[in-house]
Design an enzyme around this catalytic site. Structure first.
Site, mmCIF file in Angstrom:
data_model
loop_
_atom_site.group_PDB
_atom_site.id
_atom_site.type_symbol
_atom_site.label_atom_id
_atom_site.label_comp_id
_atom_site.label_asym_id
_atom_site.label_seq_id
_atom_site.Cartn_x
_atom_site.Cartn_y
_atom_site.Cartn_z
ATOM 1 N N ARG A 131 12.125 40.762 20.536
ATOM 2 C CA ARG A 131 11.546 40.718 19.187
ATOM 3 C C ARG A 131 10.981 39.329 18.880
ATOM 4 O O ARG A 131 9.945 39.203 18.230
ATOM 5 C CB ARG A 131 12.587 41.108 18.126
ATOM 6 C CG ARG A 131 13.126 42.539 18.213
ATOM 7 C CD ARG A 131 12.089 43.615 18.266
ATOM 8 N NE ARG A 131 12.671 44.962 18.362
ATOM 9 C CZ ARG A 131 12.987 45.574 19.517
ATOM 10 N NH1 ARG A 131 12.783 44.994 20.679
ATOM 11 N NH2 ARG A 131 13.481 46.798 19.500
ATOM 12 N N GLU B 26 7.801 39.066 20.713
ATOM 13 C CA GLU B 26 6.785 39.865 20.009
ATOM 14 C C GLU B 26 6.224 39.083 18.819
ATOM 15 O O GLU B 26 5.027 39.128 18.542
ATOM 16 C CB GLU B 26 7.420 41.177 19.543
ATOM 17 C CG GLU B 26 6.440 42.181 18.971
ATOM 18 C CD GLU B 26 7.138 43.481 18.593
ATOM 19 O OE1 GLU B 26 7.478 44.274 19.490
ATOM 20 O OE2 GLU B 26 7.363 43.714 17.387
ATOM 21 N N SER C 92 6.099 20.154 18.365
ATOM 22 C CA SER C 92 6.856 19.824 19.572
ATOM 23 C C SER C 92 8.026 20.777 19.772
ATOM 24 O O SER C 92 8.715 21.143 18.814
ATOM 25 C CB SER C 92 7.391 18.391 19.476
ATOM 26 O OG SER C 92 8.152 18.079 20.626
#
Lengths: 146, 146, 146, 146, 146, 146, 146, 146, 146, 146
Positions: free
Chosen positions: I87, I90, I113
């Site tokens: 997830r 995604e 960063s």
């Protein structure tokens, strides 16, 4: 003892006692699909089911935390090869866009959850050849805007 | 005119006439999943359904052979990315071995066909959130020895 | 004992007794291709053939359930490398679309089953160099609409 | 005009004249599998067959060098997805090692050529479902030592 | 004992006796390239060469069937990484289409066999830096039509 | 005009004038392999050769800087598929480690350059089938320590 | 003992004696980058340096041929993941075409050798944050035509 | 107009005016490496440099926002193929772990930034062959704990 | 003892003493996310935290250098599969370009960063279902021109 | 008009009117992250927001259904390359297992939803360099057993 070793132990007992997955599932009052997946290490057992399983199969005491451990769900082949599993992958490939059209027409923009989810397998006898009836049941989750 | 262009034509008419896939499926007396997949170019129309669809949507004459053409069923991403389709892929990954265990326990050594196969989507209303009920129905094919 | 270990045992006995695959196949009244694939762990033995094989090769008692176990059919390299196997893959690549055209012209929209399937290898002697005759025989499965 | 454009021209004429691949193959006195593969651009036509095909289909004059051009044989998907082609790939995956064992037992160390090679498709009528009989016929090439 | 273990044994003896591949090749009257490849397990030894090698190196009796075994020819990295091997891969990438043009202009439609094939490495002394002369010699196989 | 367009122009002229690569190479006093690779856009022409080629083929004035441009050498398929090119890749896979052993035995630790490099193709007539003789000639580059 | 085991031995001694790579490099009169790479098994030691290293670290006698062995230079991840190494890969991705333009503008058509090559790492103190100065020094190799 | 089109415009002007990258860099008072990368669309121009470049090359007015646009830095091949770029990738593969050891020994746990970063290319004349001196200069960024 | 073995030791002690990650983090006065990542071997412990951890958990003396060792940060699957981790992947895929637009609008051309970086997880109780609040905090690094 | 074309239209208007994403988000009373993602075509607009956006930007009438269309959420590179996006991917790789440990310790077995989900970006001014504060807020979804 880790999940993998426990799965091997369960397979050995299952073979020795000649138990089916159905029998094990009945023994702990859960469905066959969920029980099998949890025995294969792909789901965690709630405490009650873990204790029932330990009693039903005669598993050693140290199995309890392992059964209850939250699994890391991973699989070996991005594109599966075993014919039974590949056919399911093929269905996702061939019908994926169709299911997106149909589900979103019926429910709006969102997805079917694979977490708040259950699945069932039934056998339908048929003179032309028996049929596998596989049912997926997942909560619809709408996308949100913010 | 090829399958891809025909699919675009169907989408345009569908949008213009504000038709749902359900309405199109009803218009040709077929199920919504199969009708959608055939309109997306992933199944070939038998002659009778092709003619009904042409009449229902007002498709041009040259659509007939294109609708009836046998498609090449391919998909773009080996591992799908759209969340709705990925969740189905995830189910295959997480539960693939489980389904192999359960189906082969119930049926013997073999597979569920993805060819002699049908699928259905239902909506189950539920106060905690509606649920998607997805049913796969495929013929069991036993391995043969020779 | 698992399928892999049993395959190694069979190879060892085969080498020791200097048996050919043909001889083993004859010993259990099955074809050479199927017998070899089952000994390599890619097909499950029906009970009768398993018992014949155990007697013919002198396999230990615990081999029976292993021979009868339903295998997970997987392979190591998505694109095979051994020249003999690669040539077969190349044939699929070069002639895949051709076979789709020809089979679907002869049979309609559908596929050749790889499950209800058998295969044979013959040697055709030829002064310009012997020829391998490989025959695949699979049931035609028509797509269904619903 | 290149091979791809010529293939599209052939498909258009084939559709317009409602010709089967079998009819085209008969029209140039070659087999259906080879004729189809050459029309799809995966084999080069010898001059005689090229001229017969041009006459039979009424192809334009500039088709001759294109038909005779030596093709670059490439395919789109390393792992094919169309179910008909995938099943052939699956056969290579499941039975690849088996065929290596059987062919090398019968012929010695070497391979079946995919170049000095031909292939045929037959339909076997069968009350339980017709069967596809696919025959590969390739020269055996022994490895050499030096 | 399998091919891999035998290769390790050969390396150990070679290091201990401080033998070069050239010396081993001379010892069995074969070329250095073929001998090395067979010792690395990528070619099978004919009986005569196997026996000579066993005598020359003092290999144990059980080496004979292993040396004669038909190897599975596979490699680890689809795109090689060791700089010496990568440069060869780069040559295939950069000059592959060129070689197709040139070979097919000289020979017609077909390929250079990698089976009926031999290879040689020579050192050309040169004041600006010595040069590696690598010669591949393969039978031309014309495509056939049928 | 870029390298790709120029290559297409050269192919068109070559076809129209029915020239072989050998004739073009002779026309500019270079080898056939290098000439072909440079015409395919995989090497840059020195000014003198570029001018000769322009005169020999009758290329337009703006070709000069394009012929002399330093190419980006890339190829489409990491693992080649055309059978002629694949066989070369297979040779690298099967014999890569062998060549590393043999070259480094003869020359010490280092590689064969693919830059300070040339290649030749010869046809060896042979009653059992003509043979392709492919010669790679690259400078040996020793690794340095510092 | 192979290169991998020797590397582990060197790491163990380095940790035990609390030596830095700089100290080891100084002990054998070579640069820190080359010494480290050779200790990691990515370069072969010339005899003199191998003997110095053995004395400096107190390595066992059998280390000599292993240190001098020509390594197979391979790496695990085609796209590196450790952030330090990934940043270098990113530089090659982002600036690769730029370096091709600049180097070939300055030197003509050719490449920078990775074989006749050396590298250095310096630390530049800076109040805004120290800087890593990494210098690659490779021989320019012009492409040749023939 | 987007970055890609602007890059093509710059290349066309550069060719027409026969400018080197060095000349363009001098014309805007920046280094050759950064200027080239920004002209290739891999860095954004600050306003001042953008205006200088537009004047120096005579670029159209609408170039200003395109030159100043923040680029998406992507590359085509995960593993580069052009020999010049591949050699850099090979250096990262062969020396990646070495650089990690050396940099972290000198600086502590952290990385060399590829963002607060600059690079330079110098030509070192050398009778044995000129050498490319490539210098990377990046800020050291220590990992933080929290 | 290496990082992997030490991680296993920590897991074992954690299970035996029934400690949570929060308790361990509190025991060494660091955040839970950083502490967990360092215990999993993905960050190096500063000396002070290493000593606190050794005391808190009762780790053996030789753990000190291992805890302080700079890790090689690598992960197994380029595309993660465990649903929780997928997830997050995604989110990067779906919102990656969005975050680039938004961050660069607010900060200019540069990046966040992942080295000068910290992260936190909070639980927000909510009657409709608790929510995971995940906060990433990284220094903005502007690209530099030179 | 499809989503991609509409995104390009929005970018053009944004550039012409010199609007920031923040201004557009404020204009439709939604957050900047969601608004940007929906304008990039990765989320569907509810009717109210779509109409506000059309008015605010002066989009043509036919934009309405396109803005409201449910998107297919896909991305180009499985492993992202742009440094800003890669750093996020790296965080998922380095801290994925850590987040699994921490989230599941706090919430039990389950995941953070990427659907019932929102995200925010804030700028934290800091004399040592400003910091990006990225907050993900997703509903916790517990796994269910059945």
């Amino acid at each position: 003892m880790n999940k993998l070793e426990l799965t091997e132990t369960i397979f050995a007992i299952k073979k020795e006692k000649q138990l089916s997955w159905q029998a094990i599932a009945d023994g702990i009052d859960m469905s066959i699909v969920w029980t099998t997946s949890a025995c294969l290490g792909m789901n965690s057992f709630p405490k009650e089911q873990a204790e029932k399983l330990m009693e039903f199969l005669g598993l050693p005491e140290e199995s309890l935390p392992v059964l209850m451990e939250y699994p890391t769900k991973e699989w070996d082949k991005s594109v599966p090869q075993d014919p039974l599993v590949y056919r399911l992958y093929e269905v996702v490939g061939v019908y994926g866009d169709t299911l997106k059209e149909v589900i979103q027409e019926k429910f709006g923009d969102g997805i079917m959850s694979a977490i708040d989810f259950e699945m069932d397998v039934q056998k339908e006898e048929n003179p032309k050849g028996d049929r596998v009836i596989l049912t997926l049941n997942g909560k619809f989750l709408p996308y949100k805007s913010w």
